[in-house]
Design a protein around this motif. Structure first.
Motif, short mmCIF file in Angstrom:
data_model
loop_
_atom_site.label_atom_id
_atom_site.label_comp_id
_atom_site.label_asym_id
_atom_site.label_seq_id
_atom_site.Cartn_x
_atom_site.Cartn_y
_atom_site.Cartn_z
N SER A 1 3.09 -6.40 18.90
CA SER A 1 3.74 -5.23 18.31
C SER A 1 4.23 -4.27 19.39
N LEU A 2 3.47 -4.15 20.49
CA LEU A 2 3.94 -3.31 21.59
C LEU A 2 5.21 -3.87 22.20
N ALA A 3 5.30 -5.19 22.30
CA ALA A 3 6.52 -5.80 22.83
C ALA A 3 7.72 -5.50 21.93
N VAL A 4 7.50 -5.58 20.62
CA VAL A 4 8.57 -5.26 19.67
C VAL A 4 8.98 -3.79 19.79
N MET A 5 7.99 -2.89 19.90
CA MET A 5 8.29 -1.47 20.01
C MET A 5 9.05 -1.15 21.28
N ALA A 6 8.72 -1.85 22.37
CA ALA A 6 9.46 -1.64 23.62
C ALA A 6 10.89 -2.16 23.50
N GLU A 7 11.04 -3.35 22.91
CA GLU A 7 12.36 -3.96 22.79
C GLU A 7 13.27 -3.15 21.88
N ARG A 8 12.72 -2.65 20.78
CA ARG A 8 13.54 -1.96 19.78
C ARG A 8 13.57 -0.45 19.98
N ARG A 9 12.91 0.03 21.03
CA ARG A 9 12.88 1.46 21.33
C ARG A 9 12.40 2.26 20.13
N VAL A 10 11.25 1.87 19.59
CA VAL A 10 10.68 2.52 18.42
C VAL A 10 10.33 3.97 18.76
N THR A 11 10.75 4.89 17.88
CA THR A 11 10.50 6.32 18.10
C THR A 11 9.42 6.88 17.19
N VAL A 12 9.11 6.19 16.09
CA VAL A 12 8.08 6.65 15.16
C VAL A 12 7.16 5.47 14.81
N ALA A 13 5.87 5.66 15.01
CA ALA A 13 4.87 4.68 14.60
C ALA A 13 4.08 5.25 13.45
N ILE A 14 3.94 4.47 12.38
CA ILE A 14 3.12 4.86 11.23
C ILE A 14 1.99 3.85 11.15
N GLY A 15 0.77 4.31 11.47
CA GLY A 15 -0.32 3.36 11.60
C GLY A 15 -1.65 3.88 11.11
N HIS B 1 0.85 -1.19 0.00
CA HIS B 1 0.00 0.00 0.00
C HIS B 1 0.88 1.24 0.00
N ALA B 2 0.43 2.32 -0.65
CA ALA B 2 1.24 3.53 -0.77
C ALA B 2 1.68 4.07 0.58
N TYR B 3 0.83 3.97 1.58
CA TYR B 3 1.13 4.50 2.91
C TYR B 3 2.30 3.74 3.54
N GLY B 4 2.20 2.41 3.55
CA GLY B 4 3.30 1.62 4.09
C GLY B 4 4.54 1.68 3.22
N LEU B 5 4.34 1.76 1.90
CA LEU B 5 5.45 1.69 0.96
C LEU B 5 6.29 2.97 0.95
N ASN B 6 5.65 4.12 0.76
CA ASN B 6 6.43 5.34 0.62
C ASN B 6 6.52 6.15 1.91
N THR B 7 5.39 6.30 2.62
CA THR B 7 5.44 7.02 3.89
C THR B 7 6.21 6.23 4.93
N GLY B 8 6.13 4.91 4.87
CA GLY B 8 6.85 4.06 5.81
C GLY B 8 8.24 3.71 5.31
N LEU B 9 8.31 2.70 4.44
CA LEU B 9 9.59 2.20 3.95
C LEU B 9 10.38 3.28 3.22
N GLU C 1 -2.77 7.98 -5.26
CA GLU C 1 -2.40 8.76 -6.45
C GLU C 1 -1.49 9.95 -6.14
N THR C 2 -1.26 10.24 -4.86
CA THR C 2 -0.45 11.41 -4.49
C THR C 2 0.78 11.02 -3.68
N ALA C 3 1.13 9.75 -3.70
CA ALA C 3 2.41 9.20 -3.25
C ALA C 3 2.75 9.18 -1.76
N PRO C 4 1.92 9.21 -0.74
CA PRO C 4 0.50 9.51 -0.78
C PRO C 4 0.11 10.79 -0.05
N VAL C 5 1.02 11.45 0.71
CA VAL C 5 0.59 12.46 1.69
C VAL C 5 0.29 13.80 1.02
#
Length: 506
Positions: A227-241, A198-206, A296-300
């Motif tokens: 997913s919360l366990a992963v975010m805690a373990e990896r010290r995630v600073t940005v969530a795109i959801g 999906h455009a959101y995960g593909l360009n805004t995320g990856l 269609e707007t890549a996406p944001v």
């Protein structure tokens, strides 16, 4: 077709640039491994060299993979090889896969064993993601070349492939970079749980992770607690959801601790209920940035990061470099880039300059370097000769100049000639404490032409009765907007959390 103005401009290669800047910095983290940017770049190079031997320049490469390193390698390898990436949902049925692969006339399909087993046709050839070593010569890729075809779900009929160039993908990152303070930076650790097809995960995320040479944490199946366990373990600073993810996290007892390192929470792809946003803030102490855009707007296109980052219910304002208008059904410009129409236009619309800060709803029409080149294969229904493209979404600007989505034009319900926006009814229903979710569609009516009909999922047991909900709505909606109501166990959703209203009306 490449953009003539960009025909001599080399396309950006974000992975190569990241590897040059930060070769030893973690690029991707999975449950099993961590790849640096240098290691990822080497694997992308191998994939690109193999793909030039499997497909010709500008041929389409269908990618049917989940949120894995193999997807990332194949996707960026396809772009580096000058071929066109066509990411497809691994959850598609055989019929849906056949349609998309046939429609884009893919030369090769890259898929895991389970997805390969779904394919009905022996052609095009289907290969595993581990493409192995190869020695094919890589072409010079231009910014205006077609980079990716993304199939949009649409509201009716078959999905259509939106044609996005290398330049359009890169432009959206430049537009986001112009925001202060930045939403994402090179030292961020970004959760990549949104589907990469999906455009959101593909360009805004990856794409954002590669653009900044940051670190992405790949999650292939979303589960709130895991997913919360992963975010805690990896010290995630940005969530795109999407809204459903934030709602689910809010109800986990570990949310506050798990998200202690979270700096930025971004929500897009579907409207977020302000009550759910408030619940997340209460549970975690974090605000959510709201974004709006389209495949269609890549996406944001807009974000509250440009306006008030703590304001819920709004989609913010246009990104720097994006021109946006609200246009009436008669073609009049109601609002443009934070300002109301010129006084002469307002007079024609029977509005005053003083009243125009809070506008009537109008269709969102946009222009910018991030726009697509139309739909595959001939560029139909793309931007007009002046670069403007009508989104089909309706919004209004409030007194602060912030935008609020109202609905899709195609979902507008006409009751005795009066406009009824399903989203307005859904907001009322969703505010009821016994309602988890609702969706409203129009149904034919002999007396009024159409009438609104609501499907409601209960949040409590026993479920509220239709009569209870109709009384609740009657206190907040005009009579002609009152829906008939049907309580259901669940609603059909897309991979990004949007309700598939087409399935409700079929």
């Amino acid at each position: 077709m490449p953009d003539s103005a960009l025909v001599d401009v080399p396309a950006r290669d974000p992975v190569a640039a990241a590897a040059a800047r930060r070769p030893h910095h973690p690029a991707l983290i999975t449950p099993d491994a961590t790849l640096t940017w240098a290691e990822l770049d080497a694997r992308v190079q191998e994939a690109a060299r193999r793909l030039v031997m499997l497909a010709r320049p500008r041929d389409r490469v269908a990618i049917v993979l989940g949120n894995t390193v193999d997807f990332v390698v194949t996707y960026f390898g396809t772009l580096r090889a000058g071929r066109v990436a066509v990411p497809l949902n691994p959850g598609y049925t055989a019929d849906e896969l056949d349609h998309a692969i046939g429609d884009c006339q893919a030369t090769v399909v890259v898929a895991d064993l389970a997805e390969r087993a779904k394919l009905r046709s022996p052609t095009p050839p289907c290969v595993p993601p581990d493409l192995g070593a190869a020695t094919g010569d890589l072409p010079e890729v231009r910014a205006g070349d077609l980079a990716v075809l993304l199939y949009t779900s649409g509201t009716s009929g078959r999905p259509k492939g939106a044609m996005l160039s290398h330049a359009a993908l890169a432009a959206n990152h430049d537009q986001l970079d112009a925001i202060e303070p930045p939403v994402v930076g090179p030292d961020d650790v970004v959760l990549l749980a949104m589907p990469l097809f999906h455009a959101y995960g593909l360009n805004t995320g990856l794409g954002t992770v590669a653009h900044h040479a940051a670190t992405g944490v790949l999650v292939d199946r979303f589960d709130p607690a895991a997913s919360l366990a992963v975010m805690a373990e990896r010290r995630v600073t940005v969530a795109i959801g999407v809204p459903g993810m934030y709602s689910a996290w809010s109800r986990q007892p570990s949310a506050s601790i798990a998200l202690a390192a979270l700096r930025t929470a971004v929500c897009g792809a579907a409207p977020l209920n302000p009550a759910e946003a408030a619940l997340f803030t209460t549970a975690t102490g974090k605000n959510i940035l709201i974004g709006y855009g389209l495949t269609e707007t890549a996406p944001v296109l807009t974000t509250t990061a440009v306006s008030d980052r703590a304001k819920t219910g709004s989609i913010g304002r246009p990104l720097p470099g994006v021109s946006l208008r609200l246009r009436s059904a008669g073609g009049h410009v109601l609002w443009e880039d934070g300002t109301a129409s010129p006084e002469e236009d307002l007079a024609e619309l029977d509005l005053s300059v003083e009243d125009s800060a809070g506008t009537d709803p109008g269709e969102i029409v946009v222009r910018g370097a991030n726009l697509f080149g139309g739909y595959w294969p001939d560029g139909r229904d793309g931007p007009d000769g002046d670069g403007w493209w009508a989104t089909g979404d309706v919004a209004y600007a409030d007194g602060d100049g912030d935008l609020h989505l109202v609905d899709r034009i195609g979902e507008l319900i006409l009751v005795n000639g009066f406009n009824v926006y399903p989203a307005e009814i859904e907001r009322v229903l969703d505010s009821h404490p016994a309602v988890a979710e609702s969706a409203v569609i129009g149904r034919p009516d002999d007396d009024t032409g159409q009438r609104p009909h609501a499907y409601v999922v209960a949040a409590l047991d026993p479920a509220p009765t239709p009569a209870e909900l109709q009384v609740f709505c009657a206190g907040q909606l005009a009579r002609f907007k009152l829906p008939s109501i049907e309580v259901v166990s669940e609603l059909p959703h897309s991979a990004t959390g949007k309700v598939r209203k087409r399935e409700l009306s079929s």
